[in-house]
Design a protein around this motif. Sequence first.
Motif, PDB file in Angstrom:
ATOM      1  N   LEU A 237       1.946  18.685  -2.420  1.00  0.00           N
ATOM      2  CA  LEU A 237       2.326  17.285  -2.628  1.00  0.00           C
ATOM      3  C   LEU A 237       3.679  16.974  -1.995  1.00  0.00           C
ATOM      4  O   LEU A 237       3.876  15.883  -1.446  1.00  0.00           O
ATOM      5  CB  LEU A 237       2.333  16.963  -4.122  1.00  0.00           C
ATOM      6  CG  LEU A 237       0.959  17.021  -4.799  1.00  0.00           C
ATOM      7  CD1 LEU A 237       1.109  16.887  -6.308  1.00  0.00           C
ATOM      8  CD2 LEU A 237       0.021  15.981  -4.242  1.00  0.00           C
ATOM      9  N   GLU A 238       4.596  17.923  -2.046  1.00  0.00           N
ATOM     10  CA  GLU A 238       5.893  17.720  -1.392  1.00  0.00           C
ATOM     11  C   GLU A 238       5.723  17.606   0.120  1.00  0.00           C
ATOM     12  O   GLU A 238       6.389  16.785   0.767  1.00  0.00           O
ATOM     13  CB  GLU A 238       6.851  18.845  -1.766  1.00  0.00           C
ATOM     14  CG  GLU A 238       7.343  18.742  -3.198  1.00  0.00           C
ATOM     15  CD  GLU A 238       8.131  19.945  -3.661  1.00  0.00           C
ATOM     16  OE1 GLU A 238       8.088  21.006  -2.998  1.00  0.00           O
ATOM     17  OE2 GLU A 238       8.800  19.832  -4.710  1.00  0.00           O
TER      18      GLU A 238
ATOM     19  N   SER B  52       2.432   1.798  -3.401  1.00  0.00           N
ATOM     20  CA  SER B  52       1.401   2.291  -4.307  1.00  0.00           C
ATOM     21  C   SER B  52       1.111   3.769  -4.060  1.00  0.00           C
ATOM     22  O   SER B  52       0.986   4.563  -5.004  1.00  0.00           O
ATOM     23  CB  SER B  52       0.128   1.460  -4.136  1.00  0.00           C
ATOM     24  OG  SER B  52      -0.895   1.976  -4.937  1.00  0.00           O
ATOM     25  N   MET B  53       0.998   4.149  -2.796  1.00  0.00           N
ATOM     26  CA  MET B  53       0.731   5.548  -2.456  1.00  0.00           C
ATOM     27  C   MET B  53       1.866   6.453  -2.918  1.00  0.00           C
ATOM     28  O   MET B  53       1.620   7.542  -3.460  1.00  0.00           O
ATOM     29  CB  MET B  53       0.526   5.700  -0.946  1.00  0.00           C
ATOM     30  CG  MET B  53      -0.778   5.168  -0.447  1.00  0.00           C
ATOM     31  SD  MET B  53      -0.974   5.277   1.353  1.00  0.00           S
ATOM     32  CE  MET B  53      -0.603   6.974   1.678  1.00  0.00           C
ATOM     33  N   MET B  54       3.102   6.007  -2.718  1.00  0.00           N
ATOM     34  CA  MET B  54       4.251   6.819  -3.121  1.00  0.00           C
ATOM     35  C   MET B  54       4.324   6.949  -4.640  1.00  0.00           C
ATOM     36  O   MET B  54       4.632   8.031  -5.160  1.00  0.00           O
ATOM     37  CB  MET B  54       5.547   6.238  -2.555  1.00  0.00           C
ATOM     38  CG  MET B  54       5.654   6.347  -1.039  1.00  0.00           C
ATOM     39  SD  MET B  54       5.579   8.035  -0.405  1.00  0.00           S
ATOM     40  CE  MET B  54       7.216   8.589  -0.811  1.00  0.00           C
ATOM     41  N   ALA B  55       4.026   5.889  -5.363  1.00  0.00           N
ATOM     42  CA  ALA B  55       4.033   5.942  -6.821  1.00  0.00           C
ATOM     43  C   ALA B  55       2.966   6.910  -7.318  1.00  0.00           C
ATOM     44  O   ALA B  55       3.214   7.713  -8.234  1.00  0.00           O
ATOM     45  CB  ALA B  55       3.827   4.552  -7.413  1.00  0.00           C
ATOM     46  N   SER B  56       1.796   6.861  -6.720  1.00  0.00           N
ATOM     47  CA  SER B  56       0.713   7.770  -7.082  1.00  0.00           C
ATOM     48  C   SER B  56       1.108   9.213  -6.788  1.00  0.00           C
ATOM     49  O   SER B  56       0.882  10.117  -7.604  1.00  0.00           O
ATOM     50  CB  SER B  56      -0.553   7.403  -6.320  1.00  0.00           C
ATOM     51  OG  SER B  56      -1.574   8.330  -6.592  1.00  0.00           O
ATOM     52  N   LEU B  57       1.713   9.424  -5.662  1.00  0.00           N
ATOM     53  CA  LEU B  57       2.154  10.759  -5.282  1.00  0.00           C
ATOM     54  C   LEU B  57       3.194  11.292  -6.269  1.00  0.00           C
ATOM     55  O   LEU B  57       3.140  12.449  -6.686  1.00  0.00           O
ATOM     56  CB  LEU B  57       2.715  10.728  -3.858  1.00  0.00           C
ATOM     57  CG  LEU B  57       3.178  12.051  -3.258  1.00  0.00           C
ATOM     58  CD1 LEU B  57       2.061  13.084  -3.263  1.00  0.00           C
ATOM     59  CD2 LEU B  57       3.672  11.822  -1.838  1.00  0.00           C
TER      60      LEU B  57
ATOM     61  N   HIS C 246       0.836  -1.202   0.000  1.00  0.00           N
ATOM     62  CA  HIS C 246       0.000   0.000   0.000  1.00  0.00           C
ATOM     63  C   HIS C 246       0.877   1.261   0.000  1.00  0.00           C
ATOM     64  O   HIS C 246       0.614   2.210  -0.734  1.00  0.00           O
ATOM     65  CB  HIS C 246      -0.921  -0.017   1.214  1.00  0.00           C
ATOM     66  CG  HIS C 246      -1.825   1.165   1.297  1.00  0.00           C
ATOM     67  ND1 HIS C 246      -2.806   1.429   0.372  1.00  0.00           N
ATOM     68  CD2 HIS C 246      -1.891   2.172   2.198  1.00  0.00           C
ATOM     69  CE1 HIS C 246      -3.434   2.542   0.697  1.00  0.00           C
ATOM     70  NE2 HIS C 246      -2.893   3.008   1.793  1.00  0.00           N
ATOM     71  N   ARG C 247       1.912   1.240   0.801  1.00  0.00           N
ATOM     72  CA  ARG C 247       2.835   2.392   0.875  1.00  0.00           C
ATOM     73  C   ARG C 247       3.522   2.625  -0.466  1.00  0.00           C
ATOM     74  O   ARG C 247       3.617   3.768  -0.928  1.00  0.00           O
ATOM     75  CB  ARG C 247       3.857   2.164   1.975  1.00  0.00           C
ATOM     76  CG  ARG C 247       4.829   3.295   2.143  1.00  0.00           C
ATOM     77  CD  ARG C 247       5.710   3.054   3.369  1.00  0.00           C
ATOM     78  NE  ARG C 247       6.752   4.021   3.475  1.00  0.00           N
ATOM     79  CZ  ARG C 247       6.573   5.287   3.838  1.00  0.00           C
ATOM     80  NH1 ARG C 247       5.374   5.710   4.126  1.00  0.00           N
ATOM     81  NH2 ARG C 247       7.584   6.116   3.909  1.00  0.00           N
TER      82      ARG C 247
ATOM     83  N   ARG D 196       6.662  14.376   2.490  1.00  0.00           N
ATOM     84  CA  ARG D 196       7.458  14.429   3.731  1.00  0.00           C
ATOM     85  C   ARG D 196       6.719  13.736   4.870  1.00  0.00           C
ATOM     86  O   ARG D 196       7.326  13.058   5.695  1.00  0.00           O
ATOM     87  CB  ARG D 196       7.775  15.881   4.102  1.00  0.00           C
ATOM     88  CG  ARG D 196       8.865  16.490   3.245  1.00  0.00           C
ATOM     89  CD  ARG D 196       9.335  17.829   3.793  1.00  0.00           C
ATOM     90  NE  ARG D 196       8.282  18.845   3.843  1.00  0.00           N
ATOM     91  CZ  ARG D 196       7.934  19.644   2.848  1.00  0.00           C
ATOM     92  NH1 ARG D 196       8.573  19.552   1.684  1.00  0.00           N
ATOM     93  NH2 ARG D 196       6.978  20.537   3.000  1.00  0.00           N
ATOM     94  N   GLN D 197       5.403  13.901   4.919  1.00  0.00           N
ATOM     95  CA  GLN D 197       4.622  13.250   5.977  1.00  0.00           C
ATOM     96  C   GLN D 197       4.647  11.738   5.842  1.00  0.00           C
ATOM     97  O   GLN D 197       4.624  11.014   6.840  1.00  0.00           O
ATOM     98  CB  GLN D 197       3.175  13.741   5.946  1.00  0.00           C
ATOM     99  CG  GLN D 197       3.001  15.144   6.432  1.00  0.00           C
ATOM    100  CD  GLN D 197       1.563  15.605   6.357  1.00  0.00           C
ATOM    101  OE1 GLN D 197       0.739  15.025   5.651  1.00  0.00           O
ATOM    102  NE2 GLN D 197       1.246  16.659   7.089  1.00  0.00           N
ATOM    103  N   LEU D 198       4.675  11.257   4.608  1.00  0.00           N
ATOM    104  CA  LEU D 198       4.671   9.805   4.385  1.00  0.00           C
ATOM    105  C   LEU D 198       6.045   9.176   4.567  1.00  0.00           C
ATOM    106  O   LEU D 198       6.146   7.973   4.730  1.00  0.00           O
ATOM    107  CB  LEU D 198       4.141   9.492   2.981  1.00  0.00           C
ATOM    108  CG  LEU D 198       2.675   9.819   2.736  1.00  0.00           C
ATOM    109  CD1 LEU D 198       2.317   9.598   1.266  1.00  0.00           C
ATOM    110  CD2 LEU D 198       1.781   8.994   3.635  1.00  0.00           C
ATOM    111  N   SER D 199       7.069  10.005   4.525  1.00  0.00           N
ATOM    112  CA  SER D 199       8.442   9.470   4.631  1.00  0.00           C
ATOM    113  C   SER D 199       8.827   9.211   6.058  1.00  0.00           C
ATOM    114  O   SER D 199       8.302   9.634   6.992  1.00  0.00           O
ATOM    115  CB  SER D 199       9.435  10.448   4.013  1.00  0.00           C
ATOM    116  OG  SER D 199       9.180  10.609   2.649  1.00  0.00           O
TER     117      SER D 199
END
Length: 56
Positions: free
Chosen positions: A48-49, A24-29, A21-22, A53-56
């Motif tokens: 988006l940046e 996939s989310m990063m690729a979409s982002l 899932h992560r 950063r929040q997802l990293s």
Amino acid sequence: MRKLIANKISPQAQAQAQASHRVSMMASLERRMEVARSKGDTQLLNLLEAEKRQLS
């Protein structure tokens, strides 16, 4: 009234699903960021940046 029984999955399967899932989310982002760059939409790109950063 019937009881709802939650499906149980192994911790390994759960971890793999979370990792997928992560990814996939990063690729979409990344795709969304590329579109924002190509359109010159700096406001969206900044948002988006921040999301990245929040997802990293």
